[in-house]
Scaffold this active site. Structure first.
Site, mmCIF file in Angstrom:
data_model
loop_
_atom_site.group_PDB
_atom_site.id
_atom_site.type_symbol
_atom_site.label_atom_id
_atom_site.label_comp_id
_atom_site.label_asym_id
_atom_site.label_seq_id
_atom_site.Cartn_x
_atom_site.Cartn_y
_atom_site.Cartn_z
ATOM 1 N N ASP A 95 -29.044 -45.359 70.573
ATOM 2 C CA ASP A 95 -28.063 -45.429 71.663
ATOM 3 C C ASP A 95 -28.489 -46.422 72.737
ATOM 4 O OD1 ASP A 95 -26.763 -43.403 70.272
ATOM 5 O OD2 ASP A 95 -27.566 -41.811 71.536
ATOM 6 N N GLU A 119 -16.568 -44.014 70.248
ATOM 7 C CA GLU A 119 -17.576 -43.372 71.087
ATOM 8 C C GLU A 119 -18.451 -44.470 71.687
ATOM 9 O OE1 GLU A 119 -19.843 -40.574 68.794
ATOM 10 O OE2 GLU A 119 -18.101 -39.356 68.260
#
Length: 523
Positions: free
Chosen positions: A52, A208
Site C-alpha cells: 500500500d 480502492e
C-alpha cells in the site's frame, strides 16, 4: 539422567534423523541489493513486504509510507534520496489505540489494524490520513517525519483515504468503496479536523486505494482494482469531474496499487505494489512518460510495463537499506523490529541485561495469542536469520524460540523439561479460517541449557523454509521436515512471512529468554 546424556551425545553424532553440517554463521552480505552501483537498479528496491505505498517528495528527499496492520510500532515511513536506496525514518504510532484487540485481547486483530496510509506535505508539516479498520479516519501531522505526531479524528470512516492539498491550499480526501465503485470527495476545514462537504464525483467499479495528484491543469486519480489486480487512472480538470478512466497496468505488467511522484528536475516516476507470493507485497518503481496528457508506465520503447531494471532516476547516492541484524547493544528497540501487537512492556527489556533482548515469558495457551512476539520482515529472494540465545533463564513449561511467522509458522521451540533439562523441537503451525492448527511437531531433542544458536532460512524461490540449530554456531543440525512459506490475505497476518522471536508459557511461568544477537544474511 544417564539416558538423557546419552541422547545428547547421540545428537551431537548425527543420530535421530538429523543432518549435521559444518557451516559458517549467516553471511552479513546484503540479502538483496537493488542498486547495481553502475547507475541502474533492479525491482523491487526493497525485496520485502512494504504494501500500500504512498511516496512523496519534499525538496531533495523522498518519503514512503506503508501499511503495518497490527504490528507495533505502527505505520512505517521510509526515506530515500533517489527512490532506490531506502532506510526506515520512523513509525508514526508508538502503540495502536482505539481497540482492545490491539493488546491481543480476544484473539487479537491480525489482518486488520491500520493500512493504506496517505502521506502528504504542506506548509512545513507532514500529514498522514489513515483509517483503522472499523474506526474513523485519522489525520496525523508533524513538523518532522520523526515526529512527534499529533492526531485528529474525523467524524466518519473514509476507506483507503487519499489526502490531497490543492494549489490554493485547500485540503481534501478522496475515497472509493470498491463494492459499488462510488468515489466520494470530502472537503476538509483549514486545520483538517472536520469534513465540511461530501459529494460523489465518480464511479469506478471495484476501485480502492485512491491516490490523487495534480499536474498542470489536470487532476489524476489512481485506483487499485483488487478483483483483477489492476491499476486505473482517471483524469479531470475539476475535482468534481467529469472524470475519464483508463486502465494502466496490472500484476502481470508490474503491479496494481500506486501512483506517481514528481522528481526534482520536473519529471515524474511511478511506484506500484505487486503481489509477490510468500515474501508479501513488494513495491516497484518505474519510469513513465506522458502521451496526450495521460501517464504511460515504462518507456516509449517498452510502454505499459514496469521494467525489471532501469536507469536510476537520480544518480550520485550510495547504497542504503533498512537495518536487519542486531546485537541489542542499544537501550531502545531497533527500527527494524516490531511486535505482533501492542507489547506488554513489563515483559521485555533491553536494559536489565545490557547487550541482550530479554523476553520474559508471557501467558498464553498458544503461539497466535501470545504477546511480545518480536518480528521483522522476511527478505527475498533468499535469507537466513540466526539468533544466538542464552537458555539459562528458561522455566518449566516455557515455549521460546525463533521461527517464520505468517500463513505458515515454522518454528524451533526450546523448553526446560520437568526434569530440568533443555530440549528443542520443531513445529509447523498453519493459520486457517477456523483458527491456528499445529500440522507437525517433532520429537524433542536434548540441548544444554546454556548458549544455543537457532537458524531459520527462507527461500522465496521455492517457498520453503529450513530449520537448524547449533551448540557453537559452527556445526549445525538440520531438522528434517516440510516447512512451507505462503501468503494469504484471508488468514495469517495479511503480510509476507516474517522472522519471529517468541517466549510464552501456557501456565504463566516466570522464565525468560535472553537473546544475544540476531543476524540476517544469505543462507
Amino acid at each position: 539422567m544417564t539416558r538423557f546424556r546419552a541422547a545428547l551425545h547421540a545428537l551431537s553424532c548425527g543420530a535421530l534423523g538429523l543432518t549435521i553440517v559444518a557451516a559458517a554463521p549467516a553471511s552479513v552480505a546484503q540479502v538483496w541489493r537493488s542498486d547495481s552501483g553502475q547507475g541502474t537498479y533492479a525491482n523491487p528496491p526493497l525485496n520485502a513486504d512494504y504494501p500500500d505505498p504512498d511516496i512523496i517528495r519534499v525538496g531533495e528527499d523522498f518519503y514512503f509510507a506503508s501499511t503495518t496492520f497490527v504490528n507495533t510500532p505502527g505505520l512505517v515511513i521510509l526515506h530515500s534520496k533517489d527512490l532506490v536506496n531506502w532506510d526506515i525514518a520512523s513509525h508514526v504510532m508508538p502503540r495502536l489505540t482505539g481497540n482492545p484487540k490491539y493488546d491481543l485481547a480476544n484473539g487479537g486483530d491480525y489482518r486488520h489494524g491500520v493500512y493504506a496510509p496517505s502521506l502528504r506535505y504542506h506548509k512545513g508539516r507532514f500529514y498522514i490520513a489513515v483509517t483503522p479498520v472499523g474506526g474513523r479516519t485519522r489525520i496525523y501531522s508533524a513538523a518532522k517525519v520523526t515526529g512527534p505526531w499529533a492526531m485528529r479524528e474525523l467524524d466518519r470512516e473514509a476507506f483507503d483515504p487519499g489526502l490531497f492539498f490543492d494549489t490554493d491550499g485547500k485540503a481534501y480526501i478522496i475515497t472509493a468503496i470498491g463494492s459499488d465503485g462510488t468515489i466520494t470527495l470530502l472537503s476538509l476545514n483549514d486545520d483538517l479536523s472536520a469534513v465540511v462537504d461530501a459529494r460523489v464525483v465518480h464511479f469506478n467499479k471495484g476501485a480502492e486505494g485512491s491516490k490523487l495528484i495534480r499536474r498542470g491543469d489536470w487532476y489524476y486519480l489512481f485506483n487499485a482494482i483488487p478483483s483483477r489486480l489492476g491499476l486505473t487512472v482517471s483524469r479531470a480538470k475539476s475535482l468534481n469531474g467529469p472524470w475519464e478512466t483508463r486502465p494502466q497496468i496490472d500484476d502481470t505488467t508490474g503491479g496494481h496499487q500506486g501512483a506517481l511522484v514528481d522528481l526534482p528536475d520536473g519529471g515524474w516516476y511511478g511506484f506500484v505494489m505487486l503481489d509477490a507470493g510468500a515474501v508479501g507485497r513488494v513495491t516497484n518503481i518505474s519510469p513513465m512518460f506522458w502521451q496526450d496528457d495521460w501517464p504511460v508506465w515504462g518507456t516509449p520503447e517498452a510502454p505499459g510495463r514496469v521494467p525489471a531494471s532501469a536507469a536510476k532516476p537520480i544518480l550520485g547516492h550510495p547504497f542504503r537499506e533498512p537495518p536487519s541484524s542486531d546485537d541489542f547493544s542499544a537501550a531502545v528497540l531497533g527500527r527494524q523490529w516490531q511486535w505482533n501487537h501492542n507489547p506488554d512492556d513489563q515483559r521485555w527489556s533491553l536494559t536489565e541485561r545490557p547487550g541482550f533482548m530479554r523476553l520474559k515469558a508471557t501467558t498464553s495457551d498458544a503461539f497466535w495469542t501470545a504477546r511480545n512476539t518480536l518480528v521483522q520482515k522476511g527478505q527475498g529472494p533468499r535469507s537466513r536469520g540466526v539468533a544466538k540465545l542464552d537458555l539459562r533463564g528458561l522455566a518449566v513449561g516455557d515455549q521460546c524460540g525463533l521461527g517464520s511467522f505468517g500463513k505458515f509458522s515454522s518454528q524451533l521451540v526450546v523448553t526446560r523439561t520437568p526434569e530440568g533439562q533443555g530440549a528443542v523441537s520443531a513445529r509447523l503451525i498453519e493459520s486457517t479460517a477456523q483458527g491456528s492448527k499445529t500440522l507437525s511437531l517433532s520429537e524433542p531433542r536434548p540441548v544444554a541449557l546454556t548458549d544455543l544458536w537457532l537458524s531459520v532460512s527462507m527461500d522465496f524461490t521455492t517457498d520453503k523454509s529450513t530449520l537448524s540449530y547449533s551448540a557453537d554456531g559452527k556445526a549445525w543440525s538440520i531438522v528434517p521436515g516440510d516447512f512451507p512459506l505462503a501468503f494469504d490475505w484471508r488468514t495469517g497476518t495479511f503480510q509476507g512471512e516474517q522472522y519471529g522471536l517468541f517466549c510464552y508459557n501456557p501456565r504463566g511461568g516466570k522464565g525468560r529468554l535472553d537473546i544475544d544477537s540476531f543476524t540476517l544474511g544469505l543462507p
